[in-house]
Each structure stands twice: as C-alpha cells, then as structure tokens.
Design an enzyme around this catalytic site. Structure first.
Site, PDB file in Angstrom:
ATOM      1  N   LEU A 342      38.485   8.430  70.602  1.00 43.39           N
ATOM      2  CA  LEU A 342      37.783   7.146  70.498  1.00 43.39           C
ATOM      3  C   LEU A 342      36.403   7.264  71.126  1.00 43.39           C
ATOM      4  CD1 LEU A 342      40.840   5.037  71.650  1.00 43.39           C
ATOM      5  CD2 LEU A 342      39.936   5.092  69.326  1.00 43.39           C
ATOM      6  N   THR A 343      35.375   7.020  70.334  1.00 40.92           N
ATOM      7  CA  THR A 343      34.010   7.116  70.830  1.00 40.92           C
ATOM      8  C   THR A 343      33.762   6.091  71.926  1.00 40.92           C
ATOM      9  OG1 THR A 343      33.279   7.873  68.657  1.00 40.92           O
ATOM     10  CG2 THR A 343      31.582   7.070  70.162  1.00 40.92           C
ATOM     11  N   CYS A 426      33.945  10.543  60.143  1.00 42.31           N
ATOM     12  CA  CYS A 426      33.088   9.639  60.908  1.00 42.31           C
ATOM     13  C   CYS A 426      32.132   8.898  59.973  1.00 42.31           C
ATOM     14  CB  CYS A 426      32.298  10.412  61.958  1.00 42.31           C
ATOM     15  SG  CYS A 426      31.197   9.364  62.943  1.00 42.31           S
ATOM     16  N   ASP A 530      45.634   0.571  61.869  1.00 37.01           N
ATOM     17  CA  ASP A 530      46.305  -0.725  62.057  1.00 37.01           C
ATOM     18  C   ASP A 530      47.693  -0.629  62.666  1.00 37.01           C
ATOM     19  OD1 ASP A 530      44.023  -1.650  60.791  1.00 37.01           O
ATOM     20  OD2 ASP A 530      44.973  -1.813  58.840  1.00 37.01           O
TER      21      ASP A 530
END
Length: 688
Positions: A342-343, A426, A530
């Site tokens: 996760l950036t 990305c 999700d």
C-alpha cells in the site's frame, strides 16, 4: 499517554447524544444524505451505510455563513510551496540550535563529533536545551530494550536513566536487530557513481537477446500490434493488444510487398555457436557439463529459459543460466492472509500492526527500479523489513527488462526477502507515462521480457500483480494468464479493476474467476478487490476453489482487524478503546522506526494522519442495521456509542489531528495537513 490527555481531547469533542446539537467533531465535509423515509434495503442500494436511526445526526441547517470554511478547518489546508521556498526553509532549519548533531545528542559531549567545527549540525548544547520542546508524556519507545539512539534529542529523554542520555543494559541499537534491509553505504556510493556491476542480469539479458536494439524492437512490435486493426481476434475482444499472437502479426504485417523483411524487424534467431573448438565442455546447472557440439544440434540451452547462445558466446558459470523451475525456492500463498503493498500507508509500522492482528504475508510499498538503482535512500527505505514479518516480499516497478533484472539482482544480494513482486497494474499517471505499471498491459511482449529477465536473474520467487486491463470494458489478462508461468512467475495477483476504472465501481470478481480457470494448476492466482469481511473471503473461496488466496488492501486500511475477523470467522464489534489501543501500538512502532526525536515524532504523526484519513470510514457493527459493512458504502454523519467513537467517525482533518495529539502530543505551531490520497475514490473514475 496519560489518561488525562485522552479524556481532555474527548471532552472537547462534546457529548455523543442524538438529542443535542452536532458536536465539534462532526464531519466538516458534506456527509451522505439519509432521507428518513428510506429503508435499510434502499440505503444499501444507494451505497449508503444503513446506520440505526437512533445514532444518526440531524441534517445540518445551512445559511450564507456556512459557505465559508471554519477558521480551524481553513488553517489546516496545506499550502503548496515552491522548491525555492522549501530549500530556504531547510537552510534556516539547519542554522537553528535545534538542529543538533546526532552524535553529540547521543553522547552528550561536543568532543564526540569527529568533524568538529566543520560539522553542518549545531553543537550548542545549552541553546538546544533552552529551545527544545517539552518532553512528551509516556516512556521512551526504546525503554528497557536498548540504548536510546537519540539521547538528548529524544522527546522522552526524561525517562532515560543515565544522565538523561541512555538507559538499559544492552549496548546495541534495538532498531538494528529488529529491522533489516538497510542500504549499505559502500553499495550506495557505487550506485551513485554508476559503477555497480550486475553480472547475473547482464548474462541473463544476453542469453535472452534483450539488447538495446531488441528493446526498441519490442516497443515497435507492441505498438504495431496495438495499432493493427485487421486482427480477427482483436475484433472479438480476445487478444491483448496483439497478445500472444503478436509475433505472428508482425511476421506477416511488417513484411514489405517484395517479401524482404527489414533487418531491424526480424525476430531474434537461434544462432549456432562456433564449432572450431567443439570438444570444449561448458558447465551448466549444478556442475553438469555438456559439449558445445551438443549445443549446436539443439541451438538452445534450456527451453525454460527461452534463451539462445550467440556466436562464440561461452557460458562462464551456472549463474548465467536460468535454473529449472523445480529447483527454485518454494513459496506458498494458499489460504494465507496477504496484506497488499500500500503506497504511503503500507509502511513498516502499519505492517507490524497488521501482523499483530493476524496477517500472514506482508509486502513493502512499491519501489521504483530507477530510484533503487540510483541509490536513493528514501526509496530503499521502502524495502526495510521487521523481524516479525516472517513471510515478507518487496514490490518493484519498472518499464524495461534491463532495469528490472538489475534491480532484482541487487535486492537478492543486499536484502532478505521471501519473494519479489513486479507491479504491472499501478494506475498513477507518473508511473504509466514512463511505460511502467498498467502501461505494460498494453505491451505484452515487453511484459513477457520483463518477467523472463527477472526470473532468469535470481533464485528468489518472482510474482506479478496486474489489473484486468488498461481500458474499461476491455479486459485482457485472460489472454496471457496461461503463459505467465512459462515466463517465470510463481504467482499472479489480479486486481479486479482496469487502469481507467481506478477505484470506481466494485471489483469484477467474475472475470477474476474466469482468469483463474484458464490458469495452469501449478500457477498460484490471487484475487484482489473489495475484501472487507470474512463473508467476502468465504464467498470468493467457495465460488472459486482454485483461488489461492485474497490480497487485502483498502479493507485493511479501514479496519486492520479484518485479519482477526477472517481467522476467527466473526464480525468484531470493536470498541473505541480497543481501536485507540491499536493506534497507540502504531504510534509506538512509528517512533521506533522513524525516531523518538522531534523529527521522528512529526513523521509518525504525518503517517498516522494519512491512515486516519481511511479509518473514519469504518462504521461499528453495533450501529448498523445490515451487517457486514461493504467497502463502497458511504458513511453518513452519526453519533458513536461514546465520545471517542464519535470523534473517530469524523471526516474532518481537524479531528484527526486531535486524535494524533492524544498519542503524540500537541502539534507544532503552523502545522498543516491534507491527505495525500483520496480515500473515498470509490465513486469517481479518474485518469481516463
């Protein structure tokens, strides 16, 4: 922190009673409208969280004065500063007495700095002590474990035992034993000077024929395959922009009318080695020898490597050849809870929190290959690993096989990792415009060469993360999923959205299942998108038994205890005090990672606020009419069951800052914050 600080901050939020006015901690932004006449089913259909009516806030009354931002909120809007202004501020900061030399701060003696007057830091201990902010409440995060590496500069120096400088019995720095994968200074200097050698990568690229000339050829082939409108498969939406049939297209479509193919467009042929010394033997895998005459007959070394030997090429060692897939290190993602890379928010302290809460697999933030090869310390920091991360990988992003292969060789040599993930999904513009990330989905031949080059260079397992396609409505991964393993990948993660879609709409899991059914049994395929409860996890596993596992991304950002819920198969109605304890752990881990001095405290605060920009979207189980919560539900403005829960439900940056002050003390004067990422990007289609 002492309970008095927490109680004071909560008291300022106002009582959480429905009959009273909206407290100061209510959301500053416009909440999701909740018409009173709508039922829970109708709210769910509109993607609005069905909060029980007794907890809903009354709709705010607006007038002309409401069009202006409150002074407190307006002060938090981050002003964009020019590079010249930032440079001026750094120069002024360096002249401050608070910019104390780290060596002097740790030892407490000015003479300990070997640079003396030439040191760019301040050595004025008296001025530093006069200007240093008051210590924070609580104990030093290094207390009882090791010598504090920040000494006098530590914001918890009052808890140190020996003259306010050091404490504990150990002589080593605890950070050095608990965190690994730091960049060696000698290696960094070689990278800065562009003198680093990459023998494995060079040998693999040569074996695969991936020279600068063929790099341009691959780009031209991909572009022509995408532009080729006569492809019957493309018309039926079955070819990935030329896809696996790209070479067939090029062999026919690029031929001139006279039948002569230009030299630069000819496919790389399998050249035979010279037979002048046919009796010489070449050492290959694990000490086995073969004669050059035998190579001449087949003209290839190994099918799995996909490479050829050019004229007069002699393999110097077995390191220059791709090993057989069965000789690779084994790695198993099946049924393991995988925290996605996760950036910004997926930093080491956050991963430690998720490990405590049940995550099995963790992965570092995406690092750009070009920055790693330049020796950028900030990029190498993304590869750091904590000792608690027993199943850990790093994610890299590159556009070309040479940069990716050199990067994986460097990582395998300098770092301790269990796998290396290549990001090919990305969607960020700055990444895509350089030909990396999702851009590779439009260039299948380059995608193939990148995976082959990486897997042929290192023994560490190579995994790939992709999106379903580049353009919305044109999914492409099913066209290449059968070939990914032969290219050298151990596992593939499919995010059920296209690049153009970003995070709008729900993930297309039906398409993910379709790709999994086409994948070979030996290829591990993971789904992503999700997953927000154990119900989602169970559904995906039951709907597609071949699914190896699910990667959990935003679900972990909003509620990191999702890993506990999945393992215990329950909906955890977590209390506000339990959530605060998780934030306390994060603050402690952050101070251990970024430092307990003023700079470390504010760095920890910054990343804590970035995380809080996601956590406010969680709606407690006990407040919902329909359980479980879905990730695309917009939370309305509501009261919690206590004041702290109300404060945590606010989407106001001012309230996030107040939560950070419970853990890290008051913010410095002039402090501003605005979240880097749009955490509610589920209702917008961007970049497309």
């Amino acid at each position: 922190m002492e309970g008095s600080v927490v109680e004071l901050a909560i008291a300022q939020a106002g009582p959480a009673k429905p009959e009273e006015d909206v407290p100061s901690s209510s959301p500053a932004a416009t909440p999701a409208p909740i018409p009173a006449q709508l039922t829970s089913e109708e709210l769910v259909a509109k993607a609005i969280a069905p909060v029980k009516k007794e907890f809903l806030c009354p709709p705010p009354t607006r007038n002309d004065a409401d069009t202006e931002l409150p002074p407190q909120t307006a002060a938090l809007i981050k002003e964009k500063k020019s590079k010249r202004q930032l440079k001026r501020e750094r120069r002024q900061e360096s002249k401050s007495a608070l910019h104390l030399c780290p060596v002097v701060a740790k030892s407490g003696e000015v003479a300990s700095c070997v640079y003396g007057e030439k040191c760019r830091y301040s050595h004025d201990l008296v001025a530093f002590k006069d200007q240093k902010p008051a210590d924070l409440e609580g104990n030093c995060p290094f207390n009882g474990e090791s010598r504090c590496p920040y000494g006098l500069a530590c914001r918890f120096a009052g808890t140190h035992l020996a003259d306010g400088i050091a404490f504990g019995t150990q002589n080593s720095d605890q950070r050095k034993t608990s965190e690994v994968n730091g960049l060696n200074k000698d290696v960094q200097k070689l990278l800065w000077k562009n003198k680093m050698k990459f023998p494995k990568a060079d040998a693999t690229l040569k074996l695969l024929g991936l020279t600068d000339k063929t790099k341009k050829l691959l780009d031209r082939e991909d572009d022509q395959a995408v532009a080729n409108k006569s492809c019957a498969i493309e018309e039926n939406e079955g070819c990935i922009a030329g896809g696996t049939c790209a070479s067939e297209h090029l062999e026919e479509d690029t031929k001139p009318e006279n039948g002569d193919v230009p030299e630069e467009l000819r496919p790389v042929k399998k050249a035979k080695p010279s037979t002048d010394e046919s009796s010489r033997a070449i050492e290959v895998n694990n000490g086995a020898y073969i004669k050059e005459a035998d190579i001449e007959e087949s003209s290839t070394i190994s099918d799995s490597g996909g490479g050829t030997l050019a004229d007069n090429d002699v393999v110097e060692s077995d390191e220059s050849l791709k090993i057989h897939p069965r000789e690779r290190k084994l790695i198993d993602f099946r049924d393991k809870l995988y925290l996605a890379p996760l950036t910004t928010v997926g930093n080491l302290p956050f991963r430690r929190v998720c490990k405590v809460l049940g995550a099995d697999v963790t992965c570092g933030e995406m690092a750009m290959c070009t920055n790693l090869l330049q020796g950028q310390a900030s990029e190498w920091a993304l590869l750091r690993r904590h000792s608690s991360e027993n199943f850990f990988g790093v994610q890299i992003c590159g556009a070309y096989p040479d940069t990716v292969s050199k990067t994986v060789e460097l990582i395998e040599k300098e770092c301790s990792v269990d796998f290396i993930d290549i990001n090919m999904g990305c969607p960020i513009d700055i990444v895509v415009n350089k030909g990396a990330g999702s851009a590779l989905l439009t260039k299948p031949l380059r995608m193939k060469s990148v995976i082959q080059a990486a897997s042929g260079t290192v023994d560490t397992p190579i995994t790939v993360k992709v999106r379903t396609g580049y353009f919305e409505g044109r999914n492409r991964v099913d066209s290449i999923i059968e070939d990914v393993e032969s290219w050298g990948a151990t596992a593939v993660t499919i995010h059920g959205r296209t690049r153009q879609q970003r995070y709008s709409k729900l993930a297309d899991w039906e398409y993910v299942y379709k790709c999994i059914q086409k994948a070979p049994d030996s290829l591990q395929v993971l789904g992503n998108g999700d997953v927000f409860s154990y119900v989602d996890w169970n559904k995906h596993k039951s709907d597609c038994p071949k699914l190896s596992s699910c990667m959990i991304a935003r679900g972990a950002l909003i509620k990191p205890w999702i890993f506990t819920e999945i393992k215990e198969q329950r909906h955890w109605d977590i209390s506000s005090s339990e959530r605060l304890d998780i934030l306390k752990d994060y603050a402690r881990f952050g101070l251990q990672h970024w430092g307990s001095d003023s700079k470390g405290v504010e760095t920890t605060r910054h990343f804590l606020l970035e995380w809080l920009s996601y956590t406010y979207r969680y709606v407690p189980v006990g407040l919902l009419d329909v359980v479980p919560q879905r990730i695309n539900w917009r939370p309305p403005s509501y009261y919690g069951r206590d004041d702290l829960e109300t404060l945590m439900a606010s989407d106001s940056a001012a309230d996030w800052i107040r939560i950070s002050e419970m853990l890290l003390g008051k913010v410095p004067a002039g402090f501003t914050f605005s979240p880097k990422h749009k955490s509610n990007a589920y209702d917008r289609a961007e970049n497309g």
